[in-house]
Design a protein around this motif. Sequence first.
Motif: not given
Length: 263
Positions: A47, A50, A65, A105, A123, A195, A224
């Motif tokens: 992802y 992220f 992340d 996410g 986020y 997304e 998120s």
Amino acid sequence: MKKTVAIGIIGMLMMAVLAACGTSPENTSGSGGEEKKILKMGTSADYPPFEYVDTAKSDEIIGFDVDLANLIANELGYKIEIKDMDFNGLIGAIQADSVDFVMAGMTPTPERKKSVDFSDVYYTAQHMIVSAKDSNIKSIEDLAGKTVGVQLSSVQEEEAGKIAETVDIKIEKRTRIPELVQEIKAGRIDAAIIEDTVAKGYFDNNPDLEGFTLEGGSEEEAGSAIAFPKGSKLTADFNKVLKEKMENGEVDKLIVKWFGGEK
């Protein structure tokens, strides 16, 4: 008597060795010799930006992340150990105590809140309809009669269900985002809901793809947050530091680093 003394000496030596090496796999030496507890973070490293692996450089999981998790954990005196798994298995991993928290996410939907606790939203993004540039899919109405792909157990799967209530679409589910991208390129599906920030990352490497965002929706529908076991003390601890980092601009710096600007 000698045997007793010998056994006692051996026992003392073993204790000394164990004390020197450390006996718990959950601890690691930090700066200054202090012990840092390891927290296991569950994620799905498909992802970007992220969480993902830049295979051209290493097999390390990197991303927004990951940086944010390390920023918060370091402030709290923890070290992060990342466990990569399919997105649809993350909630189960929390419930099975396989991980201490999840950052992927993940949107804090009402359904997920029945199983886990969430931090504040850190986020917010939007859903995007992604398709091939020559597909002529420019609106929701253009999806009529089309096959739309979504990631299994994602909030985008729920979004596809909402669209299907008014537009005749066939929904196909895949485990990971790269699979959806390849299915579009191979012509096996017509479009996918991804997304927007993640989709834009794929556009950079796939100029034959394009997309449009779905307007509307609340922060909780596209935001998120960090997931924790029900009743975990970590929820409040992480929230406290997260709030501080958002207020002092450190989270904004990470957003600029990974997304190229503030949202």
